[in-house]
Design a protein around this motif. Sequence first.
Motif, short mmCIF file in Angstrom:
data_model
loop_
_atom_site.label_atom_id
_atom_site.label_comp_id
_atom_site.label_asym_id
_atom_site.label_seq_id
_atom_site.Cartn_x
_atom_site.Cartn_y
_atom_site.Cartn_z
N ALA A 24 51.89 38.52 40.42
CA ALA A 24 52.33 39.21 39.20
C ALA A 24 51.57 40.50 38.97
O ALA A 24 52.01 41.36 38.21
N LEU A 25 50.43 40.65 39.65
CA LEU A 25 49.62 41.86 39.48
C LEU A 25 49.83 42.86 40.61
O LEU A 25 49.20 43.92 40.62
N ASP A 26 50.71 42.55 41.56
CA ASP A 26 50.86 43.41 42.73
C ASP A 26 51.28 44.83 42.37
O ASP A 26 50.92 45.78 43.07
N SER A 27 52.07 45.00 41.31
CA SER A 27 52.55 46.34 40.97
C SER A 27 51.61 47.08 40.03
O SER A 27 51.89 48.21 39.63
N CYS A 28 50.49 46.46 39.67
CA CYS A 28 49.56 47.06 38.71
C CYS A 28 48.56 47.97 39.42
O CYS A 28 47.89 47.54 40.37
N GLY A 29 48.46 49.21 38.95
CA GLY A 29 47.47 50.12 39.51
C GLY A 29 46.12 49.96 38.86
O GLY A 29 45.08 50.09 39.52
N VAL A 30 46.10 49.70 37.55
CA VAL A 30 44.86 49.45 36.82
C VAL A 30 45.10 48.26 35.89
O VAL A 30 46.22 48.00 35.47
N PHE A 31 44.02 47.54 35.59
CA PHE A 31 44.10 46.37 34.73
C PHE A 31 43.12 46.54 33.57
O PHE A 31 42.00 47.00 33.76
N LEU A 32 43.54 46.13 32.39
CA LEU A 32 42.65 46.08 31.24
C LEU A 32 42.77 44.68 30.65
O LEU A 32 43.84 44.27 30.21
N LYS A 33 41.68 43.93 30.67
CA LYS A 33 41.70 42.54 30.23
C LYS A 33 41.34 42.44 28.75
O LYS A 33 40.39 43.08 28.29
N ILE A 34 42.13 41.66 28.01
CA ILE A 34 41.82 41.39 26.61
C ILE A 34 41.74 39.89 26.42
O ILE A 34 42.35 39.12 27.16
N ASP A 35 40.99 39.46 25.43
CA ASP A 35 40.86 38.04 25.13
C ASP A 35 41.82 37.64 24.02
O ASP A 35 42.26 38.48 23.22
N THR A 36 42.08 36.34 23.93
CA THR A 36 43.00 35.85 22.90
C THR A 36 42.43 36.05 21.50
O THR A 36 43.18 36.06 20.53
N ASP A 37 41.11 36.22 21.39
CA ASP A 37 40.49 36.42 20.08
C ASP A 37 39.85 37.81 19.98
O ASP A 37 38.82 37.98 19.35
N PHE A 38 40.48 38.79 20.63
CA PHE A 38 40.00 40.18 20.55
C PHE A 38 40.89 40.93 19.57
O PHE A 38 42.06 41.17 19.86
N PHE A 39 40.33 41.34 18.44
CA PHE A 39 41.14 41.93 17.37
C PHE A 39 40.73 43.39 17.17
O PHE A 39 39.62 43.68 16.74
N PHE A 40 41.63 44.31 17.49
CA PHE A 40 41.37 45.73 17.26
C PHE A 40 41.43 46.03 15.77
O PHE A 40 42.28 45.50 15.05
N THR A 41 40.53 46.89 15.30
CA THR A 41 40.52 47.28 13.89
C THR A 41 40.57 48.80 13.70
O THR A 41 40.49 49.27 12.57
N ALA A 42 40.73 49.55 14.79
CA ALA A 42 40.83 51.01 14.70
C ALA A 42 41.60 51.50 15.92
O ALA A 42 41.58 50.86 16.98
N PRO A 43 42.31 52.64 15.80
CA PRO A 43 43.09 53.15 16.94
C PRO A 43 42.21 53.50 18.13
O PRO A 43 41.08 53.96 17.97
N ILE A 44 42.72 53.26 19.32
CA ILE A 44 42.02 53.68 20.52
C ILE A 44 42.05 55.19 20.64
O ILE A 44 42.90 55.86 20.06
N GLN A 45 41.12 55.73 21.40
CA GLN A 45 41.16 57.15 21.71
C GLN A 45 42.26 57.40 22.73
O GLN A 45 42.45 56.61 23.65
N THR A 46 42.98 58.48 22.56
CA THR A 46 44.08 58.77 23.49
C THR A 46 43.87 60.08 24.24
O THR A 46 44.79 60.58 24.86
N ASN A 47 42.67 60.62 24.20
CA ASN A 47 42.43 61.88 24.91
C ASN A 47 41.12 61.80 25.69
O ASN A 47 40.14 62.41 25.30
N PRO A 48 41.10 61.06 26.82
CA PRO A 48 42.24 60.36 27.41
C PRO A 48 42.33 58.92 26.88
O PRO A 48 41.36 58.40 26.34
N ASN A 49 43.48 58.29 27.08
CA ASN A 49 43.59 56.88 26.71
C ASN A 49 42.86 56.04 27.77
O ASN A 49 42.53 56.53 28.85
N PRO A 50 42.59 54.77 27.48
CA PRO A 50 41.80 53.97 28.43
C PRO A 50 42.38 53.90 29.83
O PRO A 50 41.63 53.94 30.82
N PHE A 51 43.70 53.81 29.95
CA PHE A 51 44.31 53.70 31.28
C PHE A 51 44.15 55.02 32.05
O PHE A 51 43.84 55.02 33.24
#
Length: 222
Positions: A171-198
Amino acid sequence: ATATTNNNNNHHQNINHNDGDDDADDDDDDCLILIYTFPTEEIRQDVAEALRSLEEYVVNPLREEGEESIERGKGRRELPKLVVFVDSDTAEKLNELKPYTSLEIRPAIIPEEELSREMKSYSCQNGDLCASGEELPKDFHRGNFNETQFWSPAYLRISRYTAGPLFQHPALDSCGVFLKIDTDFFFTAPIQTNPNPFRKMRREAVRLGYWQIHIQGQRQTG
């Protein structure tokens, strides 16, 4: 991003370098990895909150960034795919996640031999006096009970699988980069997009990124 988590602070660490740049392998997908195996009711509630925060603080900024890129006459990357690692029974119930995310959900069924591997529970009293094979409260993967921290055989099997074999899943064969998140990881502020994490991962020739720091027995804000 800032996050509130059960066992994780918002610490971004990258490993597993490749040889490209942020424009390399443009046909590859950006992928988010989520483990959702044998979910308890607590995990279901956490995942709903985690995906709602992901939608607001990660997906929406990425979508806006893509629209701005088009307005500047440039192309844009597709939104990341959400690759959800599950047992075979849970794979049939992934529609329950759709109310919380607009991302394409890609199921990845963990092989049965990994989920039935012989393994004992593990527990520690007050962070010390650790033992394996103790009887644990039912319907929990990990937690605290009578001043004892415990991890179930199912939790330990999945931890073993995600330590390496997970990345051989097709299922990961087509993925160039991976970003792992946990089931209890709660974002509380927007990510930076310049550049974005990917984009940053591609630019820095990184394949795997994750936000994770383990702090035992505490729900952390930071």
